[in-house]
Motif scaffolding. Structure first.
Motif, short mmCIF file in Angstrom:
data_model
loop_
_atom_site.label_atom_id
_atom_site.label_comp_id
_atom_site.label_asym_id
_atom_site.label_seq_id
_atom_site.Cartn_x
_atom_site.Cartn_y
_atom_site.Cartn_z
N LEU A 233 -4.66 -0.77 -3.64
CA LEU A 233 -3.92 -1.84 -4.31
C LEU A 233 -2.42 -1.58 -4.27
O LEU A 233 -1.62 -2.50 -4.09
N ASN A 234 -2.04 -0.31 -4.45
CA ASN A 234 -0.62 0.04 -4.36
C ASN A 234 -0.07 -0.23 -2.96
O ASN A 234 1.06 -0.72 -2.80
N THR A 235 -0.89 0.10 -1.94
CA THR A 235 -0.48 -0.18 -0.56
C THR A 235 -0.34 -1.68 -0.33
O THR A 235 0.64 -2.14 0.28
N LEU A 236 -1.30 -2.45 -0.83
CA LEU A 236 -1.25 -3.90 -0.69
C LEU A 236 -0.03 -4.48 -1.40
O LEU A 236 0.67 -5.34 -0.86
N ASP A 237 0.24 -4.00 -2.62
CA ASP A 237 1.42 -4.47 -3.36
C ASP A 237 2.70 -4.15 -2.61
O ASP A 237 3.64 -4.96 -2.57
N SER A 238 2.74 -2.96 -2.03
CA SER A 238 3.93 -2.55 -1.28
C SER A 238 4.18 -3.48 -0.09
O SER A 238 5.31 -3.90 0.16
N ILE A 239 3.11 -3.81 0.63
CA ILE A 239 3.24 -4.68 1.80
C ILE A 239 3.65 -6.09 1.37
O ILE A 239 4.49 -6.73 1.99
N ALA A 240 3.05 -6.56 0.28
CA ALA A 240 3.26 -7.94 -0.16
C ALA A 240 4.60 -8.15 -0.85
O ALA A 240 5.23 -9.20 -0.68
#
Length: 210
Positions: free
Chosen positions: A136-143
């Motif tokens: 989720l942290n990776t997804l938030d970072s990308i988004a």
């Protein structure tokens, strides 16, 4: 092996489980850059990290990689566990970030230990929880984060994993991990150098203050 296992997992697993892991597990010692698992391979065992670090990557339809998270001492990979339990092919690539020691536990023991040991069940559930948060942290970072902020976070995590302020990855390797281009990464690294955050050398990056 049993002493190293106790140091890494003795606070998690009871002695009976540790003894079983020693009996059936396969000890491996791999060098930095070693590919432990690749996309499309069947998974026959689950790793328990004793020392070192492993980076877990995903690949898109064009073959470009994206860094998902790191595994460290005391961790395991829940994605690997899912593949083990479902007898399905791996959807991740796992590469040793540093020289690493680990024990591979055969898939046949997964169900047995889940029913037999409460500590194993708790460990598996916590692993799922931790990896989900990291995804989720990776997804938030990308988004939500701009590439410069993602790059700074990446460099900080690299330094933490390697326990030092020297990062030996090339600009292209960093671009692969962040799913970007080498030109963009080189430009951002130069900008960080200009404001005194890092120093660029021929074969490595030195972190000054991030």
């Amino acid at each position: 092996m049993i002493q190293e296992l106790k140091e890494g997992y003795g606070h998690i697993f009871e002695e009976a489980l540790i003894n079983e892991i020693v009996q059936v597990g396969t000890f491996k010692e791999v060098s930095e850059g070693y590919k432990l698992m690749d996309i499309g391979e069947y998974v026959r065992g689950m790793p328990l990290l004793i020392s070192g670090a492993i980076k877990v990557l995903r690949e898109d339809k064009d073959g470009d990689e994206l860094l998902l998270y790191y595994l460290e001492k005391g961790d395991t990979c829940s994605m690997t566990l899912t593949c083990c339990m479902g007898d399905s092919k791996s959807e991740i690539r796992a590469i040793a970030e540093t020289d690493t020691k680990l024990i591979m536990v055969p898939v046949q023991k997964m169900d047995e230990w889940t029913a037999k040991y409460k500590s194993w069940r708790n460990f598996i559930f916590e692993s799922y929880h931790n990896r989900l948060n990291e995804l989720l942290n990776t997804l938030d970072s990308i988004a939500f984060d701009k590439m410069d902020m993602r790059l700074i976070s990446y460099l900080k995590e690299k330094a933490r994993i390697n326990d030092g302020n020297i990062i030996k990855n090339t600009h292209q390797e960093i671009a692969y991990d962040l799913h970007s281009s080498r030109v963009v990464i080189s430009r951002l690294l130069k900008k960080l150098e200009q404001i005194g955050k890092i120093e660029l050398h021929r074969n490595y990056i030195e972190i000054l203050t991030l």
